[in-house]
Motif scaffolding. Structure first.
Motif, PDB file in Angstrom:
ATOM      1  N   UNK A 207       0.828  -1.205   0.000  1.00 55.63           N
ATOM      2  CA  UNK A 207       0.000   0.000   0.000  1.00 55.63           C
ATOM      3  C   UNK A 207       0.863   1.256   0.000  1.00 55.63           C
ATOM      4  N   UNK A 208       0.426   2.260  -0.740  1.00 59.32           N
ATOM      5  CA  UNK A 208       1.089   3.551  -0.775  1.00 59.32           C
ATOM      6  C   UNK A 208       0.338   4.477   0.177  1.00 59.32           C
ATOM      7  N   UNK A 209       1.037   4.969   1.177  1.00 57.82           N
ATOM      8  CA  UNK A 209       0.428   5.790   2.217  1.00 57.82           C
ATOM      9  C   UNK A 209       1.144   7.139   2.265  1.00 57.82           C
ATOM     10  N   UNK A 210       0.369   8.205   2.147  1.00 57.74           N
ATOM     11  CA  UNK A 210       0.907   9.559   2.166  1.00 57.74           C
ATOM     12  C   UNK A 210       0.725  10.145   3.556  1.00 57.74           C
ATOM     13  N   UNK A 211       1.760  10.838   4.031  1.00 64.97           N
ATOM     14  CA  UNK A 211       1.745  11.462   5.359  1.00 64.97           C
ATOM     15  C   UNK A 211       1.878  12.965   5.201  1.00 64.97           C
ATOM     16  N   UNK A 212       0.910  13.682   5.753  1.00 64.80           N
ATOM     17  CA  UNK A 212       0.959  15.138   5.782  1.00 64.80           C
ATOM     18  C   UNK A 212       0.897  15.606   7.220  1.00 64.80           C
ATOM     19  N   UNK A 213       1.969  16.202   7.706  1.00 68.15           N
ATOM     20  CA  UNK A 213       2.081  16.621   9.109  1.00 68.15           C
ATOM     21  C   UNK A 213       2.187  18.140   9.177  1.00 68.15           C
ATOM     22  N   UNK A 214       1.359  18.766   9.978  1.00 65.93           N
ATOM     23  CA  UNK A 214       1.305  20.227  10.084  1.00 65.93           C
ATOM     24  C   UNK A 214       2.668  20.848  10.380  1.00 65.93           C
ATOM     25  N   UNK A 215       3.487  20.164  11.173  1.00 64.21           N
ATOM     26  CA  UNK A 215       4.786  20.707  11.567  1.00 64.21           C
ATOM     27  C   UNK A 215       5.931  20.149  10.717  1.00 64.21           C
ATOM     28  N   UNK A 216       5.608  19.513   9.609  1.00 60.50           N
ATOM     29  CA  UNK A 216       6.636  19.017   8.689  1.00 60.50           C
ATOM     30  C   UNK A 216       7.322  17.753   9.156  1.00 60.50           C
ATOM     31  N   UNK A 217       6.705  17.025  10.071  1.00 58.30           N
ATOM     32  CA  UNK A 217       7.293  15.783  10.565  1.00 58.30           C
ATOM     33  C   UNK A 217       6.677  14.589   9.835  1.00 58.30           C
ATOM     34  N   UNK A 218       6.832  13.403  10.385  1.00 59.57           N
ATOM     35  CA  UNK A 218       6.233  12.205   9.808  1.00 59.57           C
ATOM     36  C   UNK A 218       7.210  11.096   9.490  1.00 59.57           C
ATOM     37  N   UNK A 219       8.492  11.315   9.732  1.00 61.66           N
ATOM     38  CA  UNK A 219       9.494  10.299   9.382  1.00 61.66           C
ATOM     39  C   UNK A 219       9.377   9.034  10.249  1.00 61.66           C
ATOM     40  N   UNK A 220       8.983   9.175  11.502  1.00 66.14           N
ATOM     41  CA  UNK A 220       8.806   7.993  12.356  1.00 66.14           C
ATOM     42  C   UNK A 220       7.618   7.165  11.877  1.00 66.14           C
ATOM     43  N   UNK A 221       6.537   7.827  11.517  1.00 64.52           N
ATOM     44  CA  UNK A 221       5.371   7.124  10.986  1.00 64.52           C
ATOM     45  C   UNK A 221       5.771   6.389   9.715  1.00 64.52           C
ATOM     46  N   UNK A 222       6.501   7.062   8.831  1.00 56.99           N
ATOM     47  CA  UNK A 222       6.952   6.455   7.577  1.00 56.99           C
ATOM     48  C   UNK A 222       7.796   5.217   7.839  1.00 56.99           C
ATOM     49  N   UNK A 223       8.670   5.268   8.827  1.00 53.91           N
ATOM     50  CA  UNK A 223       9.502   4.109   9.160  1.00 53.91           C
ATOM     51  C   UNK A 223       8.626   2.928   9.572  1.00 53.91           C
ATOM     52  N   UNK A 224       7.580   3.185  10.338  1.00 50.00           N
ATOM     53  CA  UNK A 224       6.658   2.126  10.751  1.00 50.00           C
ATOM     54  C   UNK A 224       5.899   1.539   9.572  1.00 50.00           C
ATOM     55  N   UNK A 225       5.461   2.392   8.670  1.00 52.16           N
ATOM     56  CA  UNK A 225       4.756   1.934   7.466  1.00 52.16           C
ATOM     57  C   UNK A 225       5.654   1.000   6.672  1.00 52.16           C
ATOM     58  N   UNK A 226       6.899   1.400   6.482  1.00 51.65           N
ATOM     59  CA  UNK A 226       7.832   0.594   5.692  1.00 51.65           C
ATOM     60  C   UNK A 226       8.198  -0.705   6.393  1.00 51.65           C
ATOM     61  N   UNK A 227       8.323  -0.693   7.719  1.00 53.52           N
ATOM     62  CA  UNK A 227       8.597  -1.931   8.464  1.00 53.52           C
ATOM     63  C   UNK A 227       7.457  -2.926   8.314  1.00 53.52           C
ATOM     64  N   UNK A 228       6.224  -2.409   8.173  1.00 56.57           N
ATOM     65  CA  UNK A 228       5.055  -3.277   8.050  1.00 56.57           C
ATOM     66  C   UNK A 228       4.772  -3.685   6.601  1.00 56.57           C
ATOM     67  N   UNK A 229       5.618  -3.235   5.666  1.00 54.98           N
ATOM     68  CA  UNK A 229       5.474  -3.670   4.287  1.00 54.98           C
ATOM     69  C   UNK A 229       4.808  -2.686   3.352  1.00 54.98           C
ATOM     70  N   UNK A 230       4.609  -1.458   3.799  1.00 53.11           N
ATOM     71  CA  UNK A 230       4.020  -0.437   2.944  1.00 53.11           C
ATOM     72  C   UNK A 230       5.069   0.492   2.363  1.00 53.11           C
ATOM     73  N   UNK A 231       4.608   1.407   1.545  1.00 57.88           N
ATOM     74  CA  UNK A 231       5.453   2.448   0.963  1.00 57.88           C
ATOM     75  C   UNK A 231       4.909   3.783   1.450  1.00 57.88           C
ATOM     76  N   UNK A 232       5.792   4.631   1.966  1.00 53.33           N
ATOM     77  CA  UNK A 232       5.367   5.915   2.526  1.00 53.33           C
ATOM     78  C   UNK A 232       5.911   7.080   1.709  1.00 53.33           C
ATOM     79  N   UNK A 233       5.075   8.094   1.571  1.00 52.10           N
ATOM     80  CA  UNK A 233       5.498   9.384   1.034  1.00 52.10           C
ATOM     81  C   UNK A 233       5.265  10.400   2.138  1.00 52.10           C
ATOM     82  N   UNK A 234       6.325  11.056   2.561  1.00 51.16           N
ATOM     83  CA  UNK A 234       6.216  12.121   3.560  1.00 51.16           C
ATOM     84  C   UNK A 234       6.257  13.452   2.826  1.00 51.16           C
ATOM     85  N   UNK A 235       5.201  14.239   2.984  1.00 50.75           N
ATOM     86  CA  UNK A 235       5.167  15.568   2.378  1.00 50.75           C
ATOM     87  C   UNK A 235       6.052  16.465   3.229  1.00 50.75           C
TER      88      UNK A 235
END
Length: 120
Positions: free
Chosen positions: A4-32
Protein backbone atom coordinates in the motif's frame (compact mmCIF):
# COMPACT_ATOMS: atom_id res chain seq x y z
CA UNK A 1 -0.95 -8.14 -2.63
CA UNK A 2 0.86 -5.00 -3.67
CA UNK A 3 2.40 -2.75 -1.07
CA UNK A 4 0.00 0.00 0.00
CA UNK A 5 1.09 3.55 -0.78
CA UNK A 6 0.43 5.79 2.22
CA UNK A 7 0.91 9.56 2.17
CA UNK A 8 1.75 11.46 5.36
CA UNK A 9 0.96 15.14 5.78
CA UNK A 10 2.08 16.62 9.11
CA UNK A 11 1.31 20.23 10.08
CA UNK A 12 4.79 20.71 11.57
CA UNK A 13 6.64 19.02 8.69
CA UNK A 14 7.29 15.78 10.57
CA UNK A 15 6.23 12.20 9.81
CA UNK A 16 9.49 10.30 9.38
CA UNK A 17 8.81 7.99 12.36
CA UNK A 18 5.37 7.12 10.99
CA UNK A 19 6.95 6.46 7.58
CA UNK A 20 9.50 4.11 9.16
CA UNK A 21 6.66 2.13 10.75
CA UNK A 22 4.76 1.93 7.47
CA UNK A 23 7.83 0.59 5.69
CA UNK A 24 8.60 -1.93 8.46
CA UNK A 25 5.05 -3.28 8.05
CA UNK A 26 5.47 -3.67 4.29
CA UNK A 27 4.02 -0.44 2.94
CA UNK A 28 5.45 2.45 0.96
CA UNK A 29 5.37 5.92 2.53
CA UNK A 30 5.50 9.38 1.03
CA UNK A 31 6.22 12.12 3.56
CA UNK A 32 5.17 15.57 2.38
CA UNK A 33 7.96 17.94 3.33
CA UNK A 34 7.55 21.31 5.03
CA UNK A 35 5.24 23.16 7.33
CA UNK A 36 1.48 22.81 6.76
CA UNK A 37 2.06 19.60 4.79
CA UNK A 38 -1.28 18.30 6.04
CA UNK A 39 -3.05 20.80 3.79
CA UNK A 40 -1.38 19.23 0.73
CA UNK A 41 -2.41 15.67 1.63
CA UNK A 42 -5.28 15.29 -0.84
CA UNK A 43 -3.24 16.72 -3.72
CA UNK A 44 -0.31 14.34 -3.12
CA UNK A 45 -2.65 11.37 -2.63
CA UNK A 46 -4.41 12.15 -5.89
CA UNK A 47 -1.18 12.71 -7.85
CA UNK A 48 0.25 9.39 -6.64
CA UNK A 49 -3.00 7.37 -6.60
CA UNK A 50 -2.29 6.53 -2.94
CA UNK A 51 -4.20 3.91 -0.99
CA UNK A 52 -4.31 5.89 2.25
CA UNK A 53 -3.57 9.34 3.58
CA UNK A 54 -2.62 10.25 7.14
CA UNK A 55 -3.04 13.83 8.30
CA UNK A 56 -1.55 15.18 11.53
CA UNK A 57 -2.29 18.51 13.15
CA UNK A 58 -3.33 19.83 16.54
CA UNK A 59 -7.03 19.19 15.99
CA UNK A 60 -6.62 16.19 13.73
CA UNK A 61 -9.01 17.51 11.15
CA UNK A 62 -7.78 20.17 8.75
CA UNK A 63 -5.84 18.08 6.21
CA UNK A 64 -8.32 15.20 6.29
CA UNK A 65 -11.31 17.49 5.78
CA UNK A 66 -9.55 19.35 2.96
CA UNK A 67 -8.70 16.07 1.18
CA UNK A 68 -12.30 14.89 1.54
CA UNK A 69 -13.77 18.14 0.26
CA UNK A 70 -11.41 18.52 -2.70
CA UNK A 71 -11.18 14.90 -3.90
CA UNK A 72 -14.18 13.20 -2.26
CA UNK A 73 -11.99 10.81 -0.26
CA UNK A 74 -13.82 9.10 2.57
CA UNK A 75 -12.25 10.74 5.63
CA UNK A 76 -12.41 10.30 9.39
CA UNK A 77 -10.84 12.99 11.51
CA UNK A 78 -10.14 14.03 15.09
CA UNK A 79 -8.70 10.59 15.85
CA UNK A 80 -6.70 10.34 19.06
CA UNK A 81 -5.50 6.74 19.21
CA UNK A 82 -4.02 3.98 17.10
CA UNK A 83 -7.10 1.87 17.83
CA UNK A 84 -9.40 4.58 16.44
CA UNK A 85 -7.30 4.58 13.26
CA UNK A 86 -7.48 0.80 12.96
CA UNK A 87 -11.26 0.94 13.31
CA UNK A 88 -11.48 3.65 10.64
CA UNK A 89 -9.49 1.43 8.24
CA UNK A 90 -11.92 -1.45 8.89
CA UNK A 91 -14.79 0.94 8.14
CA UNK A 92 -13.28 1.76 4.74
CA UNK A 93 -11.92 5.27 5.32
CA UNK A 94 -9.18 6.45 2.94
CA UNK A 95 -7.96 9.49 4.88
CA UNK A 96 -7.35 9.53 8.62
CA UNK A 97 -6.87 12.74 10.58
CA UNK A 98 -4.96 12.45 13.85
CA UNK A 99 -3.66 14.82 16.49
CA UNK A 100 0.12 14.94 16.70
CA UNK A 101 1.32 11.31 16.90
CA UNK A 102 4.63 10.83 15.04
CA UNK A 103 5.39 7.24 16.10
CA UNK A 104 6.59 4.12 14.33
CA UNK A 105 3.92 2.11 16.12
CA UNK A 106 1.16 4.15 14.51
CA UNK A 107 2.61 3.62 11.03
CA UNK A 108 3.00 -0.11 11.61
CA UNK A 109 -0.46 -0.67 13.08
CA UNK A 110 -2.25 1.35 10.38
CA UNK A 111 -0.42 -0.54 7.63
CA UNK A 112 -1.16 -3.88 9.27
CA UNK A 113 -4.85 -2.89 9.54
CA UNK A 114 -4.84 -1.99 5.83
CA UNK A 115 -3.45 -5.42 4.89
CA UNK A 116 -5.94 -7.19 7.19
CA UNK A 117 -8.86 -5.22 5.75
CA UNK A 118 -7.86 -6.08 2.16
CA UNK A 119 -7.76 -9.80 3.00
CA UNK A 120 -11.21 -9.71 4.63
Amino acid sequence: MDKPLIVIGHRMGQGKKIAAGIEKAGGVAIVIEGMAADMKLGDVMYENQADLGLSFCGSGGAGAITAANKYDYKAKHHLRSIEAGQTAIKEGYQVLGFGFMDTEELGMKITEAFFANKKA
